[in-house]
Scaffold this motif. Structure first.
Motif, short mmCIF file in Angstrom:
data_model
loop_
_atom_site.label_atom_id
_atom_site.label_comp_id
_atom_site.label_asym_id
_atom_site.label_seq_id
_atom_site.Cartn_x
_atom_site.Cartn_y
_atom_site.Cartn_z
N TYR A 29 0.80 -1.22 0.00
CA TYR A 29 0.00 0.00 0.00
C TYR A 29 0.84 1.27 0.00
CZ TYR A 29 -3.86 -3.12 0.24
OH TYR A 29 -4.76 -4.10 -0.07
N TYR A 30 2.12 1.18 0.29
CA TYR A 30 2.99 2.32 0.05
C TYR A 30 2.95 2.65 -1.44
CZ TYR A 30 4.99 2.11 4.76
OH TYR A 30 5.17 2.14 6.12
N ASN A 31 2.98 1.61 -2.26
CA ASN A 31 2.89 1.81 -3.71
C ASN A 31 1.57 2.44 -4.11
OD1 ASN A 31 5.41 0.87 -4.69
ND2 ASN A 31 4.77 -1.22 -4.22
N VAL A 32 0.50 2.08 -3.44
CA VAL A 32 -0.81 2.68 -3.71
C VAL A 32 -0.75 4.19 -3.45
CG1 VAL A 32 -3.23 2.79 -2.97
CG2 VAL A 32 -2.14 0.57 -3.34
N LEU A 33 -0.14 4.58 -2.34
CA LEU A 33 -0.03 6.01 -2.03
C LEU A 33 0.80 6.74 -3.08
CD1 LEU A 33 0.45 5.69 1.83
CD2 LEU A 33 -1.56 6.63 0.66
N PHE A 34 1.93 6.15 -3.48
CA PHE A 34 2.73 6.77 -4.54
C PHE A 34 1.92 6.89 -5.83
CE2 PHE A 34 6.54 5.19 -2.08
CZ PHE A 34 7.09 6.44 -1.84
N ASP A 35 1.17 5.84 -6.15
CA ASP A 35 0.38 5.83 -7.38
C ASP A 35 -0.75 6.86 -7.34
OD1 ASP A 35 0.13 4.55 -9.97
OD2 ASP A 35 -1.77 3.74 -9.23
N GLN A 36 -1.36 7.05 -6.18
CA GLN A 36 -2.42 8.05 -6.08
C GLN A 36 -1.87 9.46 -6.28
OE1 GLN A 36 -4.45 7.05 -2.39
NE2 GLN A 36 -5.74 5.57 -3.44
N CYS A 37 -0.65 9.71 -5.82
CA CYS A 37 -0.02 11.00 -6.10
C CYS A 37 0.20 11.16 -7.60
CB CYS A 37 1.30 11.12 -5.35
SG CYS A 37 2.23 12.63 -5.75
N ALA A 38 0.69 10.09 -8.24
CA ALA A 38 0.91 10.14 -9.69
C ALA A 38 -0.40 10.45 -10.41
CB ALA A 38 1.49 8.82 -10.19
N ASP A 39 -1.50 9.84 -9.96
CA ASP A 39 -2.79 10.13 -10.57
C ASP A 39 -3.12 11.62 -10.49
OD1 ASP A 39 -3.15 7.46 -11.18
OD2 ASP A 39 -4.60 7.09 -9.57
N GLU A 40 -2.77 12.26 -9.37
CA GLU A 40 -3.07 13.69 -9.21
C GLU A 40 -2.23 14.55 -10.14
OE1 GLU A 40 -3.25 15.25 -5.21
OE2 GLU A 40 -4.20 13.41 -4.47
N ILE A 41 -0.95 14.26 -10.28
CA ILE A 41 -0.09 15.10 -11.13
C ILE A 41 -0.26 14.74 -12.61
CG2 ILE A 41 1.99 13.68 -10.96
CD1 ILE A 41 3.56 16.39 -10.94
N TYR A 42 -0.72 13.53 -12.89
CA TYR A 42 -0.87 13.13 -14.29
C TYR A 42 -1.79 14.06 -15.08
CZ TYR A 42 1.84 8.87 -15.04
OH TYR A 42 2.86 7.99 -15.27
N GLY A 43 -2.81 14.59 -14.45
CA GLY A 43 -3.66 15.56 -15.14
C GLY A 43 -2.87 16.78 -15.60
N ASP A 44 -1.98 17.26 -14.74
CA ASP A 44 -1.14 18.42 -15.09
C ASP A 44 -0.18 18.09 -16.23
OD1 ASP A 44 -2.37 19.74 -13.00
OD2 ASP A 44 -0.63 19.64 -11.67
N LEU A 45 0.27 16.84 -16.27
CA LEU A 45 1.21 16.44 -17.31
C LEU A 45 0.51 16.15 -18.65
CD1 LEU A 45 3.55 14.06 -15.26
CD2 LEU A 45 3.92 16.47 -15.86
N GLY A 46 -0.81 15.95 -18.59
CA GLY A 46 -1.57 15.65 -19.81
C GLY A 46 -1.96 14.19 -19.93
N PHE A 47 -1.63 13.38 -18.92
CA PHE A 47 -1.97 11.96 -18.93
C PHE A 47 -3.24 11.70 -18.13
CE2 PHE A 47 2.83 11.68 -19.02
CZ PHE A 47 2.92 11.28 -20.34
N GLY A 48 -4.25 12.53 -18.29
CA GLY A 48 -5.50 12.37 -17.54
C GLY A 48 -6.24 11.09 -17.91
N PRO A 49 -7.40 10.88 -17.29
CA PRO A 49 -8.14 9.64 -17.49
C PRO A 49 -8.53 9.35 -18.94
CG PRO A 49 -9.12 10.95 -15.73
CD PRO A 49 -8.02 11.77 -16.34
N ASP A 50 -8.68 10.38 -19.76
CA ASP A 50 -9.10 10.17 -21.15
C ASP A 50 -7.92 10.09 -22.13
OD1 ASP A 50 -8.44 12.82 -20.77
OD2 ASP A 50 -10.07 13.61 -22.00
N TYR A 51 -6.69 10.18 -21.63
CA TYR A 51 -5.52 10.20 -22.51
C TYR A 51 -5.45 8.94 -23.38
CZ TYR A 51 -0.70 10.46 -24.15
OH TYR A 51 0.43 10.50 -24.95
#
Length: 159
Positions: A29-51
């Motif tokens: 679940y440490y990985n889950v926390l890291f991944d949830q942060c990535a999900d938040e910044i991914y929108g800023d990078l352009g890798f949002g849910p619809d990418y």
């Protein structure tokens, strides 16, 4: 407005179902926390849910290094930072830290992420708009000091 350096996630809470038989956060679940942060910044990078639906492309983590620093327990509130260390046309290197809101470091993670054309699948160049976003974030993050734990290797030192 300047981009946050490093990016910091919203506050997340360690869930009871994530606790192992030792009474602390299970390693997965440490990985889950890291991944949830990535999900938040991914929108800023352009890798949002619809990418993926729009482009047929996505990202794959090629390598991830995690170091546990201090135990987390049920209901602990944490944030996760994201520091873009480097990137090129097909990949990016990032470093993250899980911070308890009490001000102490719980874990660090280092990631090599690939941009993938899923029709292959094969590693492929990122579109210009994504590279521009990475450039913007990279410029802000270039002022950060190099993390001491970056590039750490694992092994048993020989005398």
């Amino acid at each position: 407005m300047p981009y946050p350096a490093p990016f910091r996630s919203s506050v997340m809470t360690v869930k009871p179902e994530w606790i192992d038989f030792n009474g602390h956060l299970n390693m997965a679940y440490y990985n889950v926390l890291f991944d949830q942060c990535a999900d938040e910044i991914y929108g800023d990078l352009g890798f949002g849910p619809d990418y993926h639906a729009k482009t047929g492309n996505t990202t794959y983590v090629a390598e991830f290094h995690l170091a546990y620093v201090r135990e987390l327990h049920v209901n602990d509130p944490v944030t996760v930072t994201f520091h873009l260390v480097d990137f090129d046309a097909k990949r990016f290197h990032s470093y993250s830290e899980i911070w308890h809101t009490g001000g102490w470091l719980a874990a660090t993670g280092e990631t090599m992420t690939l941009h993938v054309d899923q029709s292959g699948p094969c590693v492929a160049p990122m579109p210009a708009d994504i590279l521009a976003n990475l450039s913007r974030v990279g410029a802000a993050h270039s002022a950060l000091p190099r993390p001491k734990r970056l590039g750490a290797s694992i092994g048993i030192p020989k005398p």
